[in-house]
Design a protein around this motif. Structure first.
Motif, PDB file in Angstrom:
ATOM      1  N   THR A  92       0.859  -1.184   0.000  1.00 17.70           N
ATOM      2  CA  THR A  92       0.000   0.000   0.000  1.00 17.70           C
ATOM      3  C   THR A  92       0.896   1.236   0.000  1.00 17.70           C
ATOM      4  O   THR A  92       1.678   1.454   0.922  1.00 17.70           O
ATOM      5  CB  THR A  92      -0.951   0.016   1.213  1.00 17.70           C
ATOM      6  OG1 THR A  92      -0.214  -0.205   2.425  1.00 17.70           O
ATOM      7  CG2 THR A  92      -2.006  -1.071   1.073  1.00 17.70           C
ATOM      8  N   LYS A  93       0.757   2.048  -1.050  1.00 19.71           N
ATOM      9  CA  LYS A  93       1.681   3.174  -1.242  1.00 19.71           C
ATOM     10  C   LYS A  93       1.369   4.354  -0.330  1.00 19.71           C
ATOM     11  O   LYS A  93       2.260   5.148  -0.028  1.00 19.71           O
ATOM     12  CB  LYS A  93       1.640   3.632  -2.697  1.00 19.71           C
ATOM     13  CG  LYS A  93       0.306   4.227  -3.131  1.00 19.71           C
ATOM     14  CD  LYS A  93       0.307   4.562  -4.618  1.00 19.71           C
ATOM     15  CE  LYS A  93      -1.050   5.124  -5.049  1.00 19.71           C
ATOM     16  NZ  LYS A  93      -1.121   5.308  -6.503  1.00 19.71           N
ATOM     17  N   GLY A  94       0.103   4.485   0.102  1.00 19.33           N
ATOM     18  CA  GLY A  94      -0.255   5.640   0.909  1.00 19.33           C
ATOM     19  C   GLY A  94       0.414   5.661   2.262  1.00 19.33           C
ATOM     20  O   GLY A  94       0.612   6.737   2.855  1.00 19.33           O
ATOM     21  N   ASP A  95       0.774   4.494   2.783  1.00 17.66           N
ATOM     22  CA  ASP A  95       1.426   4.423   4.089  1.00 17.66           C
ATOM     23  C   ASP A  95       2.727   3.630   4.051  1.00 17.66           C
ATOM     24  O   ASP A  95       3.280   3.284   5.084  1.00 17.66           O
ATOM     25  CB  ASP A  95       0.471   3.841   5.135  1.00 17.66           C
ATOM     26  CG  ASP A  95      -0.252   2.588   4.645  1.00 17.66           C
ATOM     27  OD1 ASP A  95       0.229   1.963   3.668  1.00 17.66           O
ATOM     28  OD2 ASP A  95      -1.305   2.244   5.221  1.00 17.66           O
ATOM     29  N   ASN A  96       3.211   3.303   2.841  1.00 19.64           N
ATOM     30  CA  ASN A  96       4.491   2.603   2.679  1.00 19.64           C
ATOM     31  C   ASN A  96       4.547   1.320   3.502  1.00 19.64           C
ATOM     32  O   ASN A  96       5.469   1.106   4.300  1.00 19.64           O
ATOM     33  CB  ASN A  96       5.666   3.525   3.028  1.00 19.64           C
ATOM     34  CG  ASN A  96       5.963   4.519   1.923  1.00 19.64           C
ATOM     35  OD1 ASN A  96       6.041   4.148   0.748  1.00 19.64           O
ATOM     36  ND2 ASN A  96       6.105   5.780   2.288  1.00 19.64           N
TER      37      ASN A  96
END
Length: 385
Positions: A268-272
């Motif tokens: 998930t890129k929004g929270d690495n």
């Protein structure tokens, strides 16, 4: 992933990249990975292509957007994205999506047993923002549209049979797919800030024309039990699929996913974060979270992901230091390779050749920072197997 983005009976390439079982089985409910010495050592100086690799590894460019692929009449597509390898006799095929709108689609490069390029061809046309996707055990490539109410297209890597739109897999902002032959399911990520994780259960395994779409339901914690609930309307209109089921767990920008050994890893890129689903006991947890790293985080901008037969997970960065990082089964995260001079790009499509000796990936926008500047690479060397 905008920057804030003839069926064969041979064994599909993803089986060669399956995780070794015993290593990860012992890691249930472990702490998220932390920085440490990687299994391949320090990165060397950049080569002529700006590629920094550990000792013993070499790299080459196999295709550039807008240029004809050697020994073919195919012009490599713009913005190369998700990819996978499939066996092709004694050689293999590397498929790659094109994340442009309109006229996205996907193409493929053929290699013989020595790694020589023998041809290239188009496998999907007329689609939009084909981002990631996933391979199936019956040797097809699922190419996913990253647009609102996008589709999944099932394609033939060998370019013989026409692509087929698979409406039953739902209409949402598709990102990646991963097939699970044990539970006969296909897992799907959603690239929305409040996206969900889905699974599709085909009515007949090997045929994606009909089946049941479900969404993962769980609490708000970063670990615990989960379950699956049917999505009432996979068409996603007028209510988006992610908003139809109470209790559907939300994930911040779903990206790549990878299945092996009764586990699913997805990013998930929004929270690495890198998440792990233990599919045997229906629990989930974090495999990596850059906010929980002691000191500087080596992996940021998490994106596409694949695995090797040794049990190593390879995670590509969208931004960050333009690395592909390795996460080992014993919980160490470290850079494996780095692209210099390409800060306006992202790394996409990591995939191993069937024998595990070569890793393919792309820099989506290359040195130019434009979708017409994509570069696709091959790295060869002593990968752990």
């Amino acid at each position: 992933m905008p920057r804030r983005g003839l069926l064969r009976t041979a064994v599909v390439g993803m089986s060669a990249a399956a995780f070794g079982g015993s290593l990860w089985r012992g890691a249930a409910h472990a702490d998220p990975a932390q920085p440490g010495p990687g299994p391949y050592g320090a990165l060397g100086s950049a080569d002529s292509n700006g590629l920094r690799l550990p000792g013993g590894f070499t790299g080459r460019v196999v295709a550039r957007s807008g240029e004809r692929v050697v020994n073919s009449s195919y012009t490599w597509h713009n913005a190369p994205d998700g990819g996978a390898c499939f066996r092709d006799g004694a050689g293999w095929v590397y498929v790659s999506n094109s994340e442009i709108d309109p006229s996205g689609g996907a193409g493929a490069i053929r290699f013989d047993s020595s790694g020589t390029i023998t041809g290239a061809h188009r496998i999907l046309s007329g689609t939009r923002l084909n981002c990631a996707g996933g391979a199936t055990p019956w040797n097809t490539w699922l190419s996913c549209e990253e647009v609102s109410r996008g589709y999944v297209y099932e394609t033939d890597p060998y370019g013989v049979r026409p692509a087929v739109r698979r409406d039953a897999l739902g209409r949402f902002k598709h990102e990646a797919a991963a097939a699970d032959p044990v539970r006969r399911a296909v897992y799907l990520t959603e690239d929305e800030s409040s996206g969900c994780l889905y699974r599709f259960l085909p009515a007949v395994w090997g045929d994606l024309s009909a089946g049941t779409l479900q969404v993962l339901t769980a609490g708000s914690a970063t670990s615990g039990p989960y379950s699956w609930t049917d999505v009432p309307d996979p068409d996603g209109s007028p209510t988006a699929t992610r908003s139809q089921v109470a209790g559907a767990k939300k994930f911040s920008g779903g990206e790549g996913c990878h299945y092996a050994d009764d586990r699913l890893w997805f990013t998930t890129k929004g929270d690495n974060r890198v998440w792990q689903l233990n599919l045997r006991d229906d629990t989930y947890e974090l495999a990596y979270d850059d906010s929980l790293v002691s000191g500087g985080a080596p992996l940021t901008g998490v994106d596409n992901v694949t695995g090797s037969s040794s049990g190593d997970l390879f995670v590509a960065e969208d931004g960050g230091s333009m690395d592909i990082c390795v996460i080992t089964p014993d919980g160490v995260v470290a850079p494996f390779l780095r692209l210099q001079g390409q800060s306006g790009s992202e790394i996409t499509g990591p995939a191993f050749a069937p024998d595990g000796s070569r890793l393919y990936f792309s820099s989506q926008r290359g040195t130019s920072g434009s979708s017409s500047g994509g570069i696709t690479y091959e790295v060869t060397g002593p990968f752990r197997r």
